[in-house]
Design an enzyme around this catalytic site. Structure first.
Site, PDB file in Angstrom:
ATOM      1  N   ASP A 295      -3.001 -13.708 -46.134  1.00 27.31           N
ATOM      2  CA  ASP A 295      -1.654 -13.782 -45.584  1.00 27.31           C
ATOM      3  C   ASP A 295      -0.623 -14.059 -46.671  1.00 27.31           C
ATOM      4  O   ASP A 295      -0.860 -14.841 -47.592  1.00 27.31           O
ATOM      5  CB  ASP A 295      -1.606 -14.900 -44.530  1.00 27.31           C
ATOM      6  CG  ASP A 295      -0.227 -15.124 -43.973  1.00 27.31           C
ATOM      7  OD1 ASP A 295       0.308 -14.200 -43.339  1.00 27.31           O
ATOM      8  OD2 ASP A 295       0.322 -16.222 -44.180  1.00 27.31           O
TER       9      ASP A 295
ATOM     10  N   GLU B 162      -1.875  -8.767 -47.579  1.00 23.77           N
ATOM     11  CA  GLU B 162      -0.568  -8.536 -46.960  1.00 23.77           C
ATOM     12  C   GLU B 162       0.459  -8.782 -48.058  1.00 23.77           C
ATOM     13  O   GLU B 162       0.875  -9.915 -48.290  1.00 23.77           O
ATOM     14  CB  GLU B 162      -0.325  -9.467 -45.771  1.00 23.77           C
ATOM     15  CG  GLU B 162       0.992  -9.174 -45.074  1.00 23.77           C
ATOM     16  CD  GLU B 162       1.575 -10.357 -44.328  1.00 23.77           C
ATOM     17  OE1 GLU B 162       2.586 -10.162 -43.623  1.00 23.77           O
ATOM     18  OE2 GLU B 162       1.064 -11.469 -44.457  1.00 23.77           O
TER      19      GLU B 162
END
Length: 763
Positions: free
Chosen positions: A434, A487
């Site tokens: 993330d 990401e």
């Protein structure tokens, strides 16, 4: 009464819980008294009125006497050896016999363990730090170890000592690791660490390496044995080890377990043996609702995903976190699957069942930041241990979270080992990391003057980049065939390139540019799309710079952005047709695929973390038809090698025509690896059908219409090509043959040369 001479200062340091090594005072010590060697046994027992040393081998017990403090006990025993003695303790009307934890000198960490940890390279440090069942000198118990180098002293709190930090004071090693073996306790014990800094401030902390935690709002860690589950996925794991995921179909169903579906609170959770267990009612949910357990999710979610044809499930963070509304992205228990849905063994069962049904498991991993909750990593030992002290490096003010200090070896080791832990103990198949951009840039979401440059004056966080390379190098060294997905939303180069070439070492990167371009494009009135053809075609200009995954994730259906269907223009029919067109183009475009739950049946409302998905929409035919569309596009994707074997090779994609912006039509070829198979894809992104639209194709013959997003069973207008078309000997688009096609409105066609039918016709 015979007692040894011990300095009152030493006794006071124990009584006041200020000793860095209570073993220097407590336990058994061989001393010289009256010209001979004797054993002095000392114990600090805050609630005891009397105590005795029991020597089972001699079948004798020795009364202990108080020295300097009414609860500091000591006795002298004249014997050659003193092994495995016990203490008989009277506490008011109660009496118990127990082993003395300070009689066990060695139980866990070796010098080599500490050396590796100190340099940041102990890849299984989770098997050493934390709480571990073990046996010392024939006595079973739990060994505890915690890294808190700047603490004045550390004690254990738990059910086993009535949460009294004076009773189990830990010993500090020279590397800052505190340890203690507590005999005769085991699985299920609740515990925390009581940490004091040099000002005497007390912090009660959960175990950073704890394998299980109490259901919120409680925060104690729980002693757990992760070795008891019997895995049944040997075949899956062996196959994965020898596979290259970049040449395999990867279609990911992204799920937040806490809001996919709920159960009624009065409905008991079922255990595998048919029994039931009590469940926690979650007050934030609708009245009478509760979370499904991991085992219930295995029974409901896995068949659903399998039926839809997805290859992987991606779970929003399932590491322990205190607040449901964070979606799991503010982690406090990095080594503990959240107790919201069950035990660690329950989560193992969920993963095992996924593998049994041919579904891989990805988890979101959050090494970029952590919350400030008092029981967590923040200010862990009374200093900024896991985070930077300077808020210009150590805090994300926008998120209210802290940033890991990647330059500290032990912190980096904590995170590297954590990534490996989920692969090792839970057999996951990949991680999605993330907010990588927030890690890579020192000025991420910071104004001028609120960030510090690196040693060369730049904005790049060089320590974070090195950390990510270390994580990925180790993942692929230990677990070939795994996935590590970034990401990452910036132009940082070589994110998905191997570390030996200077890359960050991920094997996939989310294509955020494609996502933004396509959502902007599809939100337009179709008439305006002719002026924005670049939105559709631009991704192929940079497609081969990284190994991209096309993702339409949870971030695109929250915070006022609307769900996917709500972004589309037109009436309901056109909205659904646009959704089919978008996803058909996505599945035909190079790159692996990720989509968020609820998109498959056209949920209208935004994702709400507190509620179920809108399952009632399955009662309506348009939403049933959209779900059928996803089943069949997934099936086609997984069955046609041209759609996945060369996602990242230039040979895998070729434009036929991308310049017809007047009609908002694009056409291209997808080619398979090690094969002459290819597919023709034609996309019409307006509601205007075209009855005679000609495109060039590379070979002569009959082209079967494999897929038509406008088919009747999907809710379309059922315009198409009657199963396929023969080529004409008219050259077009620099190709020797061409097809005269009917392009349906807002439709995507996928065609394939039928070599058998073609060969028969040419005989």
């Amino acid at each position: 009464m015979s007692i040894s001479t011990i300095a009152p200062e030493q006794v006071n340091r124990i009584v006041w819980n200020q000793h860095h090594d209570p073993f220097e005072v407590l336990g058994s010590h061989l001393i010289e008294q009256d010209g001979k060697n004797v054993w002095a046994v000392r114990a600090y027992l805050p609630n005891a009125s009397a105590a005795y040393v029991v020597v089972p081998e001699e079948r004798k017990e020795y009364p202990m006497h108080t020295v300097h403090d009414p609860h500091f006990f000591e006795c002298i025993i004249e014997t050659a050896e003193l092994n495995n003695y016990q203490l008989r303790i009277k506490e008011g009307e109660h009496e118990r016999v127990t082993y003395d934890p300070y009689a066990f000198r060695s139980a866990g960490l070796t010098e080599f363990d500490l050396h590796l940890f100190g340099e940041g390279n102990h890849h299984r440090i989770y098997e050493k730090l934390g709480a571990h069942l073990t046996e010392v000198d024939g006595v079973k118990g739990v060994y505890f170890a915690v890294w808190a180098p700047n603490a004045r002293n550390v004690s254990l709190l738990g059910d086993f000592n009535l949460w009294d930090g004076r009773k189990h004071q830990m010993r500090k090693g020279h590397t800052g690791v505190w340890e203690l073996f507590i005999p005769e306790i085991g699985v299920g014990e609740h515990y925390k660490y009581e940490i004091k800094n040099f000002e005497g401030h007390i912090y009660e902390k959960s175990d950073p390496y704890g394998f299980q935690q109490e259901p919120r709002p409680k925060t104690a860690s729980i002693v757990t044995d992760l070795t008891t589950y019997s895995w049944k996925d040997e075949s899956w794991m062996e196959t994965r080890r020898h596979s290259d995921p970049l040449t395999q179909p990867i279609s990911v169903y992204e799920v937040h377990l806490g809001s996919w579906l709920h159960a009624a609170s009065e409905e008991p959770a079922k255990l595998p043996n048919g029994e039931t267990e009590p469940v926690v009612i979650v007050s934030e949910l609708k009245p009478g609702a509760r979370f499904l357990t991991y085992r219930e999710l295995a029974a409901k979610l896995i068949p659903y995903v399998k039926d839809l044809g997805y290859t992987h499930i991606e779970l929003l963070p399932i590491a322990e976190h205190p607040f449901d509304g964070s979606w799991g992205y503010q982690v406090t228990g990095y080594y503990a699957p959240t107790s919201r849905f069950g035990t660690p063994e329950d989560f193992m069962y969920f993963v095992d069942q996924c593998h049994e049904h041919g579904i891989g498991v990805l988890v979101d991993w959050v090494p970029g930041h952590f919350p400030k909750d008092g029981h967590g990593l923040a200010f862990f030992d009374g200093t900024h241990l896991y985070e930077h002290a300077d808020p210009r490096k150590g805090e994300h003010k926008e998120w209210g979270t802290l940033v890991f200090n990647y330059s500290r070896n032990e912190v980096r080791n904590f995170l590297v080992a954590n990534a490996l832990f989920w692969f090792d103990k839970y057999h996951i198949d990949g991680i999605r990391v993330d907010a990588v951009a927030s890690m890579l840039y020192n000025d991420y979401c910071r104004k001028d003057g609120e960030w510090l440059p690196n040693q060369y004056g730049g904005r790049e966080n060089l320590e974070a980049a090195d950390f990510l390379r270390q994580v990925n190098h180790n993942i692929f060294s230990y677990f070939p065939g795994a996935l590590s997905i970034a990401e990452e939303s910036t132009s940082w180069p070589m994110v998905s390139w191997p570390t030996y070439t200077g890359g960050l070492g991920f094997n996939l990167k989310w294509n955020m540019g494609w996502m933004h371009d396509m959502l902007d494009y599809f939100s337009m009135d179709p008439w305006f799309r002719q002026f924005h053809q670049n939105n559709v075609t631009f991704s192929m200009w940079y497609n081969h710079s990284e190994n991209f995954m096309l993702a339409l994730s949870h971030d695109e259906v929250v915070h006022g952005k609307s769900n996917i269907i709500g972004k589309m223009p037109g009436d309901e029919w056109q909205k659904l047709a646009n959704v089919r067109s978008l996803f058909a183009y996505m599945f035909a475009h190079p790159g692996k695929k990720t989509m968020f739950m609820s998109m498959e049946f056209g949920q209208w409302s935004e994702w709400n973390v507190w509620a179920d998905l809108e399952w009632q929409l399955h009662d309506f035919e348009p939403h049933q038809q959209l779900k059928t569309f996803f089943k069949e596009i997934n099936h086609l994707y997984c069955s046609e090698p041209a759609l996945y074997t060369q996602d990242f090779a230039r040979e895998g994609f070729e434009w036929i025509d991308c310049s017809d912006n007047r009609h908002s039509v694009v056409a291209f070829v997808r080619r398979a690896k090690d094969s002459d198979e290819f597919l023709i894809v034609v996309c019409n992104f307006t509601p205007q059908p075209h009855s005679h639209y000609r495109i060039g194709v590379p070979e002569k013959g009959f082209y079967t219409e494999l897929f038509n997003s406008d088919a009747r069973q999907y809710g379309g207008s059922n315009m198409g090509n009657l199963g396929g078309k023969w080529t004409d000997d008219w050259s077009l688009h620099n190709r020797p043959y061409s097809l005269d096609l009917c392009l349906p409105p807002l439709g995507v066609l996928i065609l394939k040369l039928d070599k058998v039918k073609t060969a028969e016709a040419m005989k």
